[in-house]
Every structure is written in structure tokens, then in C-alpha cells.
Design a protein around this motif. Structure first.
Motif, PDB file in Angstrom:
ATOM      1  N   TYR A  80       6.761 -17.071   2.227  1.00 41.73           N
ATOM      2  CA  TYR A  80       6.967 -16.617   0.848  1.00 41.73           C
ATOM      3  C   TYR A  80       8.090 -15.582   0.769  1.00 41.73           C
ATOM      4  CZ  TYR A  80       5.751 -14.848  -3.814  1.00 41.73           C
ATOM      5  OH  TYR A  80       5.784 -14.475  -5.146  1.00 41.73           O
ATOM      6  N   HIS A  81       8.130 -14.672   1.746  1.00 45.14           N
ATOM      7  CA  HIS A  81       9.114 -13.589   1.733  1.00 45.14           C
ATOM      8  C   HIS A  81      10.348 -13.875   2.586  1.00 45.14           C
ATOM      9  CE1 HIS A  81       6.720 -10.879  -0.670  1.00 45.14           C
ATOM     10  NE2 HIS A  81       5.678 -11.022   0.129  1.00 45.14           N
ATOM     11  N   HIS A  82      10.384 -15.049   3.231  1.00 43.97           N
ATOM     12  CA  HIS A  82      11.543 -15.460   4.033  1.00 43.97           C
ATOM     13  C   HIS A  82      11.836 -14.470   5.165  1.00 43.97           C
ATOM     14  CE1 HIS A  82      12.199 -18.415   0.888  1.00 43.97           C
ATOM     15  NE2 HIS A  82      12.245 -17.449  -0.010  1.00 43.97           N
ATOM     16  N   VAL A  83      10.779 -14.126   5.896  1.00 46.57           N
ATOM     17  CA  VAL A  83      10.912 -13.244   7.053  1.00 46.57           C
ATOM     18  C   VAL A  83      10.175 -13.869   8.226  1.00 46.57           C
ATOM     19  CG1 VAL A  83      11.145 -11.142   5.669  1.00 46.57           C
ATOM     20  CG2 VAL A  83       8.868 -11.897   6.414  1.00 46.57           C
ATOM     21  N   PRO A  84      10.495 -13.491   9.468  1.00 46.15           N
ATOM     22  CA  PRO A  84       9.758 -14.025  10.623  1.00 46.15           C
ATOM     23  C   PRO A  84       8.291 -13.596  10.585  1.00 46.15           C
ATOM     24  CG  PRO A  84      11.825 -13.000  11.306  1.00 46.15           C
ATOM     25  CD  PRO A  84      11.618 -12.610   9.886  1.00 46.15           C
ATOM     26  N   LYS A  85       7.407 -14.493  10.967  1.00 48.22           N
ATOM     27  CA  LYS A  85       5.987 -14.160  10.929  1.00 48.22           C
ATOM     28  C   LYS A  85       5.631 -13.047  11.906  1.00 48.22           C
ATOM     29  CE  LYS A  85       4.599 -17.936  14.037  1.00 48.22           C
ATOM     30  NZ  LYS A  85       3.772 -19.172  14.165  1.00 48.22           N
ATOM     31  N   GLU A  86       6.436 -12.871  12.942  1.00 42.89           N
ATOM     32  CA  GLU A  86       6.190 -11.785  13.910  1.00 42.89           C
ATOM     33  C   GLU A  86       6.396 -10.411  13.279  1.00 42.89           C
ATOM     34  OE1 GLU A  86       7.043 -15.526  15.837  1.00 42.89           O
ATOM     35  OE2 GLU A  86       8.278 -14.331  14.439  1.00 42.89           O
ATOM     36  N   CYS A  87       6.998 -10.384  12.096  1.00 42.59           N
ATOM     37  CA  CYS A  87       7.305  -9.112  11.430  1.00 42.59           C
ATOM     38  C   CYS A  87       6.288  -8.756  10.354  1.00 42.59           C
ATOM     39  CB  CYS A  87       8.700  -9.177  10.800  1.00 42.59           C
ATOM     40  SG  CYS A  87      10.036  -9.372  11.995  1.00 42.59           S
ATOM     41  N   VAL A  88       5.243  -9.565  10.186  1.00 41.16           N
ATOM     42  CA  VAL A  88       4.284  -9.385   9.096  1.00 41.16           C
ATOM     43  C   VAL A  88       2.954  -8.859   9.629  1.00 41.16           C
ATOM     44  CG1 VAL A  88       3.010 -10.537   7.246  1.00 41.16           C
ATOM     45  CG2 VAL A  88       5.367 -11.242   7.771  1.00 41.16           C
ATOM     46  N   VAL A  89       2.466  -7.794   9.004  1.00 38.95           N
ATOM     47  CA  VAL A  89       1.133  -7.263   9.291  1.00 38.95           C
ATOM     48  C   VAL A  89       0.354  -7.229   7.986  1.00 38.95           C
ATOM     49  CG1 VAL A  89      -0.234  -5.307  10.117  1.00 38.95           C
ATOM     50  CG2 VAL A  89       1.968  -5.854  11.208  1.00 38.95           C
ATOM     51  N   ALA A  90      -0.788  -7.901   7.937  1.00 44.96           N
ATOM     52  CA  ALA A  90      -1.667  -7.850   6.769  1.00 44.96           C
ATOM     53  C   ALA A  90      -2.704  -6.760   6.983  1.00 44.96           C
ATOM     54  CB  ALA A  90      -2.345  -9.203   6.562  1.00 44.96           C
ATOM     55  N   GLY A  91      -3.113  -6.124   5.884  1.00 44.07           N
ATOM     56  CA  GLY A  91      -4.072  -5.039   6.009  1.00 44.07           C
ATOM     57  C   GLY A  91      -5.039  -4.987   4.844  1.00 44.07           C
ATOM     58  N   ASN A  92      -6.042  -4.148   4.996  1.00 42.28           N
ATOM     59  CA  ASN A  92      -7.047  -3.910   3.965  1.00 42.28           C
ATOM     60  C   ASN A  92      -6.423  -3.011   2.897  1.00 42.28           C
ATOM     61  OD1 ASN A  92      -9.822  -2.052   3.235  1.00 42.28           O
ATOM     62  ND2 ASN A  92      -9.978  -4.256   3.191  1.00 42.28           N
ATOM     63  N   GLY A  93      -5.556  -3.611   2.082  1.00 39.87           N
ATOM     64  CA  GLY A  93      -4.713  -2.850   1.171  1.00 39.87           C
ATOM     65  C   GLY A  93      -3.529  -2.279   1.929  1.00 39.87           C
ATOM     66  N   SER A  94      -2.465  -1.953   1.206  1.00 39.50           N
ATOM     67  CA  SER A  94      -1.330  -1.321   1.880  1.00 39.50           C
ATOM     68  C   SER A  94      -1.698   0.067   2.401  1.00 39.50           C
ATOM     69  CB  SER A  94      -0.118  -1.249   0.949  1.00 39.50           C
ATOM     70  OG  SER A  94      -0.452  -0.659  -0.283  1.00 39.50           O
ATOM     71  N   ASP A  95      -2.804   0.631   1.887  1.00 42.45           N
ATOM     72  CA  ASP A  95      -3.284   1.922   2.413  1.00 42.45           C
ATOM     73  C   ASP A  95      -3.532   1.845   3.919  1.00 42.45           C
ATOM     74  OD1 ASP A  95      -3.299   2.543  -0.258  1.00 42.45           O
ATOM     75  OD2 ASP A  95      -5.467   2.767  -0.428  1.00 42.45           O
ATOM     76  N   GLU A  96      -4.112   0.744   4.372  1.00 43.65           N
ATOM     77  CA  GLU A  96      -4.382   0.612   5.811  1.00 43.65           C
ATOM     78  C   GLU A  96      -3.079   0.573   6.605  1.00 43.65           C
ATOM     79  OE1 GLU A  96      -6.899  -2.011   9.062  1.00 43.65           O
ATOM     80  OE2 GLU A  96      -6.107  -3.035   7.294  1.00 43.65           O
ATOM     81  N   ILE A  97      -2.066  -0.102   6.066  1.00 43.01           N
ATOM     82  CA  ILE A  97      -0.785  -0.172   6.768  1.00 43.01           C
ATOM     83  C   ILE A  97      -0.165   1.224   6.868  1.00 43.01           C
ATOM     84  CG2 ILE A  97       1.458  -1.290   6.859  1.00 43.01           C
ATOM     85  CD1 ILE A  97      -0.853  -3.246   7.012  1.00 43.01           C
ATOM     86  N   ILE A  98      -0.254   1.989   5.789  1.00 43.20           N
ATOM     87  CA  ILE A  98       0.265   3.367   5.806  1.00 43.20           C
ATOM     88  C   ILE A  98      -0.447   4.183   6.885  1.00 43.20           C
ATOM     89  CG2 ILE A  98       0.405   5.511   4.474  1.00 43.20           C
ATOM     90  CD1 ILE A  98       0.668   3.686   1.945  1.00 43.20           C
ATOM     91  N   ASP A  99      -1.767   4.077   6.920  1.00 42.78           N
ATOM     92  CA  ASP A  99      -2.550   4.809   7.910  1.00 42.78           C
ATOM     93  C   ASP A  99      -2.151   4.413   9.328  1.00 42.78           C
ATOM     94  OD1 ASP A  99      -4.817   6.470   8.820  1.00 42.78           O
ATOM     95  OD2 ASP A  99      -5.732   4.554   9.348  1.00 42.78           O
ATOM     96  N   LEU A 100      -1.993   3.124   9.565  1.00 40.61           N
ATOM     97  CA  LEU A 100      -1.615   2.650  10.897  1.00 40.61           C
ATOM     98  C   LEU A 100      -0.220   3.133  11.285  1.00 40.61           C
ATOM     99  CD1 LEU A 100      -2.955  -1.022  10.774  1.00 40.61           C
ATOM    100  CD2 LEU A 100      -3.812   0.821  12.237  1.00 40.61           C
ATOM    101  N   LEU A 101       0.709   3.116  10.341  1.00 39.08           N
ATOM    102  CA  LEU A 101       2.063   3.576  10.645  1.00 39.08           C
ATOM    103  C   LEU A 101       2.069   5.037  11.083  1.00 39.08           C
ATOM    104  CD1 LEU A 101       3.992   1.882   7.702  1.00 39.08           C
ATOM    105  CD2 LEU A 101       4.365   1.431  10.139  1.00 39.08           C
ATOM    106  N   VAL A 102       1.296   5.860  10.387  1.00 37.52           N
ATOM    107  CA  VAL A 102       1.231   7.275  10.769  1.00 37.52           C
ATOM    108  C   VAL A 102       0.622   7.417  12.160  1.00 37.52           C
ATOM    109  CG1 VAL A 102       0.217   9.522  10.199  1.00 37.52           C
ATOM    110  CG2 VAL A 102       1.115   8.065   8.368  1.00 37.52           C
ATOM    111  N   ARG A 103      -0.467   6.712  12.412  1.00 36.30           N
ATOM    112  CA  ARG A 103      -1.158   6.832  13.696  1.00 36.30           C
ATOM    113  C   ARG A 103      -0.314   6.311  14.864  1.00 36.30           C
ATOM    114  NH1 ARG A 103      -6.775   7.638  13.097  1.00 36.30           N
ATOM    115  NH2 ARG A 103      -7.495   7.487  10.936  1.00 36.30           N
ATOM    116  N   VAL A 104       0.448   5.259  14.620  1.00 40.26           N
ATOM    117  CA  VAL A 104       1.197   4.614  15.697  1.00 40.26           C
ATOM    118  C   VAL A 104       2.511   5.322  16.004  1.00 40.26           C
ATOM    119  CG1 VAL A 104       2.483   2.489  16.256  1.00 40.26           C
ATOM    120  CG2 VAL A 104       0.133   2.345  15.414  1.00 40.26           C
ATOM    121  N   THR A 105       3.175   5.874  14.995  1.00 43.04           N
ATOM    122  CA  THR A 105       4.523   6.411  15.213  1.00 43.04           C
ATOM    123  C   THR A 105       4.592   7.925  15.339  1.00 43.04           C
ATOM    124  OG1 THR A 105       5.083   6.639  12.855  1.00 43.04           O
ATOM    125  CG2 THR A 105       5.449   4.479  13.872  1.00 43.04           C
TER     126      THR A 105
END
Length: 369
Positions: A80-105
Motif C-alpha cells: 500500500y505504501h510502496h516500501v519494502p516489507k522489511e521496513c514495516v513494523v505494526a504495533g498496538n497503535g502508533s503509541d507502541e511504536i513510539i515507546d519501542l523507538l525510545v526503548r531501542v535507541t
């Protein structure tokens, strides 16, 4: 020993996220039979008919775990977004992605994160929870983006910069080419996280979204949500599109099955229902124009918006007007929690809801609330 002594000191002073008032709460408080909610930027047409049919069929499967990693959903999102699937992370709302980014980086006690002020409260909460310094730069007086100021707040220990485009609560947006230039100016280690929760509503969307430019920069993360245009706020589904190496690390630490089976099925169905998406977009764009014109006639200062909401300064005290609208069965968002007590934010509803809101506004303003 106090019971709270068992809780981390940094957590004791936390206040929970404050969502908008519920329709049930206002019905009970004022004895109303009809309440219109224009406070949470939800889809004015509800959920897609295709999504509803898919959810009805999937109900018998809720005793099963979803497939690990949600590969079907990820593949659909990548296409749908014309990007590689290796670049996509689905989450429990974008809130979860934000939380993971802070924790990981971020390294607690060393890294810092930079954002504008005011900003999405989840940026504030999750950095604080993780022991990471959040540096905030004021928006300009007209709620524009001071990108030089944001860049000046960064240093070699800046792990991430958060930029919401279009912004909330103002609806202000800048072209993606400016965002791309800003990303290229950041320190080598710094990621730019562009939260595009409202980007589909910009005109034209392709000029404001970083997704068509994703391959042009290696330090950009783009967040999207299914809670707004796609009408799935209650199912909690968001995505992050990011460099593949970063996606790999997020997936290593993401809690298993955080995207539930119904959310996964609904997300794939929502992507397919292009007729519903187009109707939703047309409803918002039409309503945004009408509402801005009519609110201006009522004496409000309406800020330009590329989102599915409008921010306004009414000709009467905002908090008094907010309460007056509640009594008339209309829920909007008071912006006192953003440090903006003189302003209100109203979501764009369907045609009937917009008319009811404008009638209530006219009545409240003419009667001095």
C-alpha cells in the motif's frame, strides 16, 4: 515504608494520559439524549462496511493467536505504501511504536530526545519513563515550526527528534521537502521520527508526506495510524516505516502478539476499501472548509489546518464556551492541558454533526455562553 516506596521514584509523579470526555459521561451528566463528539479526531463516517463484514466473519477465530509478526498485514502495508516489507513494523497503535523507538535507541541517563512544545503527550511520558531527557523547543507564535531552533537543540547525544506533521492541536503542516532537508541536517546518530497521523488529510497529501521520499534518507522513521482516516481507533493499530536494521531491532523486543487478530484483519480490509477512504476524505475536506468559514463568521480566529480538525480562538472565554457546548450536547477539546487555555480544538464531523456544532456555537456565543 509507604506502599508507593515500592514504585520507581520517576514514576510516582506521573499523571495518566487524559483522553477526551466520553459521550456516555456527558449524557449522564446533563441528562441528554443526543451527544455529538468532536473531540478525538475520529473518522466522521465511522468504520468501513468492508471492515464490519470482515470482523463479523473473524469473530469465531478469536480463541486463536494471531500469526507471529503479522506477515500478511505487513505485506499489505508494504504494498500500500510502496516500501519494502522489511521496513514495516505494526504495533498496538502508533503509541507502541513510539515507546519501542525510545526503548531501542535511547541510553537512559545519556541520550536526549528533541521535540516542539506543545507536543503529543506520549513523547513526554515515554521519554520520562525511560529516564531520557526531553528537550522542547517552542513553536512560533503562529504555531509554525522553528526548524533552526529544533536543530540547535540537538547534539551528538540526541537519539531522536519527533516532528508531528500536520501538527496537533494546530493542524499546521510544512511540505515534505522541508522535512527532508531538516533530516539531512541532523547529527549522524540522530533519527527523525515524523508522526504523520493526519497526513492523509493534507492537500495535496503527496506534498506533505515523507513516504514518497522514504528512500531518499536513511535516518527517517514515518509513523502512520489506522485511528483517523481508516476509522479503527477502537482496535488500536499503527505502523512505523523505518530503515530495515531498525525495524529488525524493534521486532526483537516487541511484545508478542501486540497486534491482535481482529485488528490485523480489520487493517487489511480497511486498506482495500478505497471507496470508503475517499468518501471519508471528501467529508473531512468539505467539512473543514465549511467549518472554518462559519466559525470565522461567528467571530472566531481559526488557524489554518491540514488535518481533520480545526483549532480556534473564540470571541468568548474558551473554557466557558467549552462547558456551554457540553450542556448543549457537543463535546470538543479544551486545550488547557496543552498550555493553551484560550483555545479550543474541534474535529470535523459528518454534515449533520457539523451543523449541530455550528448551531450550538452560534447559540452559546450570542448568549455569552
Amino acid at each position: 515504608m509507604q506502599p508507593s516506596d515500592r514504585v520507581r521514584e520517576a514514576v510516582r509523579g506521573f499523571t495518566p494520559y487524559a483522553p477526551g470526555l466520553s459521550m456516555e459521561e456527558i449524557r449522564e451528566r446533563y441528562g441528554l439524549t443526543r451527544v455529538v463528539k468532536l473531540a478525538s479526531n475520529e473518522n466522521p463516517l465511522g468504520a468501513s462496511p468492508l471492515v464490519k463484514r470482515v470482523l463479523a466473519r473473524k469473530g469465531d477465530m478469536v480463541f486463536r493467536y494471531p500469526r507471529a509478526g503479522n506477515p500478511a498485514l505487513v505485506a499489505a502495508l508494504a504494498a500500500y505504501h510502496h516500501v519494502p516489507k522489511e521496513c514495516v513494523v505494526a504495533g498496538n497503535g502508533s503509541d507502541e511504536i513510539i515507546d519501542l523507538l525510545v526503548r531501542v535507541t535511547c541510553e537512559p541517563g545519556k541520550s536526549n530526545v528533541v521535540a516542539f512544545s506543545p507536543c503529543f503527550s506520549i513523547y513526554v511520558q515515554q521519554t520520562k519513563l525511560c529516564g531520557v531527557t526531553l528537550r522542547q523547543v517552542p513553536l512560533t507564535p503562529d504555531f509554525g515550526f522553528d526548524l533552526p531552533g529544533l536543530r540547535a537543540a540537538c547534539d551528538d547525544d540526541t537519539a531522536m527528534v519527533f516532528l508531528t506533521n500536520p501538527d496537533n492541536p494546530s493542524g499546521h503542516a510544512i511540505p515534505a521537502e522541508e522535512v527532508l532537508a531538516f533530516a539531512r541536517s541532523l547529527p549522524p546518530r540522530t533519527l527523525l521520527v515524523v508522526d504523520e497521523a493526519y497526513a492523509e488529510f493534507a492537500e495535496p497529501a503527496a506534498d506533505y508526506s515523507m513516504l514518497p521520499r522514504f528512500a531518499q534518507c536513511d535516518n527517517v522513521v514515518v509513523l502512520h495510524t489506522f485511528s483517523k482516516l481508516f476509522g479503527l481507533a477502537g482496535l488500536r493499530l499503527g505502523i512505523g516505516i523505518m530503515p530495515d536494521w531498525l525495524a529488525d531491532h524493534l521486532l526483537r523486543v516487541r511484545l508478542p502478539f501486540s497486534v491482535n487478530l481482529l485488528a490485523e484483519a480489520a487493517g487489511m480490509a480497511a486498506l482495500e476499501d478505497t471507496a470508503f477512504l475517499q468518501a471519508s476524505l471528501e467529508t473531512v475536506v468539505r467539512g473543514r472548509k465549511l467549518m472554518a468559514e462559519e466559525l470565522t463568521r461567528l467571530g472566531c480566529h481559526v488557524y489554518p489546518s491540514q488535518a481533520n480538525f480545526l483549532m480556534l480562538k473564540p470571541p468568548v472565554p474558551a473554557l466557558e464556551l467549552f462547558e456551554a457546548l457540553l450542556k448543549r450536547g457537543i463535546i470538543v477539546r479544551a486545550l488547557k492541558s496543552y498550555g493553551l487555555p484560550e483555545l479550543l480544538r474541534v474535529s470535523i464531523g459528518n454534515d449533520e454533526e457539523n451543523a449541530m456544532f455550528l448551531a450550538a456555537m452560534k447559540d452559546a456565543i450570542e448568549h455569552g455562553c
